[in-house]
Design an enzyme around this catalytic site. Structure first.
Site, PDB file in Angstrom:
ATOM      1  N   TYR A  67      -3.223  -0.697  10.396  1.00 53.11           N
ATOM      2  CA  TYR A  67      -2.636  -1.218   8.792  1.00 53.11           C
ATOM      3  C   TYR A  67      -1.895  -1.109   8.221  1.00 53.11           C
ATOM      4  O   TYR A  67      -0.781  -1.814   7.228  1.00 53.11           O
ATOM      5  CB  TYR A  67      -3.581  -0.164   8.178  1.00 53.11           C
ATOM      6  CG  TYR A  67      -3.844  -0.762   6.015  1.00 53.11           C
ATOM      7  CD1 TYR A  67      -5.226  -1.721   6.066  1.00 53.11           C
ATOM      8  CD2 TYR A  67      -3.683  -0.056   5.503  1.00 53.11           C
ATOM      9  CE1 TYR A  67      -4.786  -2.387   4.522  1.00 53.11           C
ATOM     10  CE2 TYR A  67      -3.621  -0.261   4.475  1.00 53.11           C
ATOM     11  CZ  TYR A  67      -4.982  -1.382   4.084  1.00 53.11           C
ATOM     12  OH  TYR A  67      -4.405  -1.444   2.463  1.00 53.11           O
ATOM     13  N   SER A 112       0.531  -1.004  -0.159  1.00 52.41           N
ATOM     14  CA  SER A 112       0.259   0.583  -0.152  1.00 52.41           C
ATOM     15  C   SER A 112       1.218   1.291   0.077  1.00 52.41           C
ATOM     16  O   SER A 112       2.009   0.939   0.362  1.00 52.41           O
ATOM     17  CB  SER A 112      -1.107  -0.319   1.453  1.00 52.41           C
ATOM     18  OG  SER A 112      -1.547   1.247   1.072  1.00 52.41           O
TER      19      SER A 112
HETATM   20  O1  NJP Z   1     -10.502  -4.885  -1.598  1.00 56.73           O
HETATM   21  P1  NJP Z   1     -12.002  -5.601  -1.546  1.00 56.73           P
HETATM   22  P2  NJP Z   1      -9.325  -4.461  -2.712  1.00 56.73           P
HETATM   23  N1  NJP Z   1      -8.632 -15.273   3.180  1.00 56.73           N
HETATM   24  O2  NJP Z   1     -12.181  -5.811  -0.142  1.00 56.73           O
HETATM   25  C1  NJP Z   1     -10.370 -10.995   0.423  1.00 56.73           C
HETATM   26  C2  NJP Z   1      -4.859  -3.954  -0.412  1.00 56.73           C
HETATM   27  N2  NJP Z   1      -5.191  -2.341  -0.416  1.00 56.73           N
HETATM   28  O3  NJP Z   1      -9.470  -5.444  -3.525  1.00 56.73           O
HETATM   29  O4  NJP Z   1     -11.920 -14.006   0.781  1.00 56.73           O
HETATM   30  C3  NJP Z   1      -8.752 -15.220   1.489  1.00 56.73           C
HETATM   31  O5  NJP Z   1     -12.426  -5.541  -2.370  1.00 56.73           O
HETATM   32  C4  NJP Z   1     -11.755 -11.483  -0.402  1.00 56.73           C
HETATM   33  O6  NJP Z   1     -12.407 -12.178   0.050  1.00 56.73           O
HETATM   34  P3  NJP Z   1     -13.182 -13.369   0.616  1.00 56.73           P
HETATM   35  C5  NJP Z   1      -5.703  -4.155   0.481  1.00 56.73           C
HETATM   36  O7  NJP Z   1      -5.017  -3.781   1.497  1.00 56.73           O
HETATM   37  C6  NJP Z   1      -6.583  -1.926  -0.879  1.00 56.73           C
HETATM   38  O8  NJP Z   1      -9.342  -2.836  -1.842  1.00 56.73           O
HETATM   39  O9  NJP Z   1     -13.739 -14.121  -0.799  1.00 56.73           O
HETATM   40  N3  NJP Z   1      -9.307 -14.046   0.788  1.00 56.73           N
HETATM   41  C7  NJP Z   1     -11.543 -10.213  -1.077  1.00 56.73           C
HETATM   42  O10 NJP Z   1     -11.007 -10.604  -2.484  1.00 56.73           O
HETATM   43  C8  NJP Z   1      -5.805  -6.118  -0.025  1.00 56.73           C
HETATM   44  O11 NJP Z   1      -4.539  -6.200   0.547  1.00 56.73           O
HETATM   45  C9  NJP Z   1      -6.588  -0.347  -1.289  1.00 56.73           C
HETATM   46  O12 NJP Z   1     -13.690 -11.957   1.193  1.00 56.73           O
HETATM   47  C10 NJP Z   1      -9.307 -13.069   1.725  1.00 56.73           C
HETATM   48  C11 NJP Z   1     -10.273  -9.220  -0.900  1.00 56.73           C
HETATM   49  O13 NJP Z   1      -9.731 -10.302   0.021  1.00 56.73           O
HETATM   50  C12 NJP Z   1      -5.748  -5.552  -1.225  1.00 56.73           C
HETATM   51  O14 NJP Z   1      -5.345  -3.932  -1.985  1.00 56.73           O
HETATM   52  C13 NJP Z   1      -5.413   0.834  -0.799  1.00 56.73           C
HETATM   53  C14 NJP Z   1      -8.954 -12.916   3.437  1.00 56.73           C
HETATM   54  C15 NJP Z   1     -10.472  -7.817  -0.804  1.00 56.73           C
HETATM   55  O15 NJP Z   1     -11.038  -6.936  -2.051  1.00 56.73           O
HETATM   56  C16 NJP Z   1      -7.039  -6.348  -1.965  1.00 56.73           C
HETATM   57  O16 NJP Z   1      -8.409  -4.738  -1.524  1.00 56.73           O
HETATM   58  C17 NJP Z   1      -3.901  -0.423  -0.789  1.00 56.73           C
HETATM   59  C18 NJP Z   1      -8.888 -14.188   3.809  1.00 56.73           C
HETATM   60  N4  NJP Z   1      -8.827 -14.121   5.426  1.00 56.73           N
HETATM   61  C19 NJP Z   1      -3.774  -1.288  -0.624  1.00 56.73           C
HETATM   62  N5  NJP Z   1      -9.957 -11.993   3.693  1.00 56.73           N
HETATM   63  C20 NJP Z   1      -8.167   0.288  -1.395  1.00 56.73           C
HETATM   64  N6  NJP Z   1      -8.961  -0.440  -1.434  1.00 56.73           N
HETATM   65  O17 NJP Z   1      -8.016   1.399  -0.562  1.00 56.73           O
HETATM   66  C21 NJP Z   1     -10.255 -10.677   2.627  1.00 56.73           C
HETATM   67  O18 NJP Z   1      -3.441   0.864  -0.633  1.00 56.73           O
HETATM   68  N7  NJP Z   1     -10.174 -12.560   1.203  1.00 56.73           N
END
Ligand code: NJP
Length: 278
Positions: free
Chosen positions: A154, A141
């Protein structure tokens, strides 16, 4: 068709940046392995990917469960005996001052963003070092470069991933395996729905789309970059932070506060009672 027939694993593929990256990669028709916890959501992404002509399959795994991560890689290894790219991306954040974060929220951030990402890297590296080929891309990030009030845990997880990525990169060089960390600023995804932040992301003017991040992840596969910051302003904040850490934290938290201010102001109601005369 630069990535045609490559085996690409994406974690966190069910929404946001992971989903957008799957759709971007799909244009080159690789074989995509879509992973997250929700089979139902993954199936929807699979349909979208296949509509673009790529092969896709879903493999659920909770990245906080090391046995599930291990099984995921055992399956991949057994079926393909190789893995060209892993986009190690699953992550989440809870936004509040440290005293207001619950123990559960803190543990979840550390488990998913740090332990989960490390385990995915560990098992991917076993296949890639053996094959002397591969690319591990991790989502850190902009918060992996700077510090912002209310984002302490975070931020700690994302700094950890930058340090981890840099180190693994040094280790993997001898095995012809590349390691890159991606550092996005605010991105309009479901991240903010569960983050408990008082931020309406739609109103945060500087927020980018997951497709913009996906484009940079796609481009990164064809380079050997250590870090990719997106958008350009993220680079600027990271550079500024080196010299003016307090100012950058203040600026970014002020942006978030402005959004809160607009939220609080109910535009449907007059700010004063126009019938009231003194
Ligand atoms: O968020 P979101 P993003 N085991 O909520 C999965 C970083 N980031 O695309 O398990 C396996 O739409 C969850 O899937 P599900 C952020 O830190 C973001 O924005 O089916 N999977 C979903 O596919 C992260 O590393 C921003 O619920 C797990 C996904 O993770 C990455 O970008 C800014 C899980 C999350 O999708 C993707 O986030 C930044 C588990 N235990 C960095 N828990 C931002 N959005 O502003 C969750 O700098 N998931």
């Amino acid at each position: 068709m630069k990535l045609q027939d490559k085996i690409i694993l994406i974690t966190g593929a069910s929404s946001g940046i992971g989903r957008a990256t799957a759709l971007r990669f799909a244009q080159d028709k690789p074989h995509l392995i879509l992973s997250s916890r929700s089979q139902e959501k993954l199936e929807k992404v699979k349909i979208e990917v296949e509509a673009l002509g790529a092969n896709a399959e879903t493999m659920t795994a909770d990245v906080t469960n090391t046995n599930e991560v291990k099984d995921l890689f055992l399956k991949i290894n057994k079926k393909y005996n190789k893995l060209d790219v892993v986009f190690n991306n699953a992550g989440l954040g809870y936004i509040a001052e440290i005293e207001d974060l619950t123990t559960e929220q803190i543990e979840k951030m550390v488990d998913v963003n740090v332990k989960g990402m490390i385990m995915v890297t560990k098992y991917a590296s076993e296949i890639m070092t053996r094959n002397q080929e591969g690319h591990i891309i991790m989502t850190s990030s902009l918060a992996g470069y700077i510090t912002i009030p209310q984002w302490s845990v975070y931020t700690a997880t994302k700094w950890a991933i930058r340090a981890f990525g840099d180190t693994v990169r040094q280790e993997m060089k001898q095995y012809n395996t590349k390691v890159t960390t991606i550092h996005p600023g605010a991105v309009k995804t479901e991240f903010f729905d569960q983050s408990k932040a008082d931020i309406d992301i739609a109103k945060l003017g500087s927020a980018i789309t997951p497709e913009e991040v996906a484009e940079q992840v796609y481009k990164a596969v064809f380079t050997d970059k250590k870090h990719v910051l997106v958008p350009k302003s993220a680079s600027l904040y990271a550079k500024l932070y080196k010299y003016f850490p307090g100012l950058v934290g203040w600026l970014l938290s002020r942006m978030a506060n402005e959004v809160e201010y607009h939220e609080d102001l109910n535009e449907d109601e007059p700010e004063f009672d126009s019938n009231h005369t003194n």
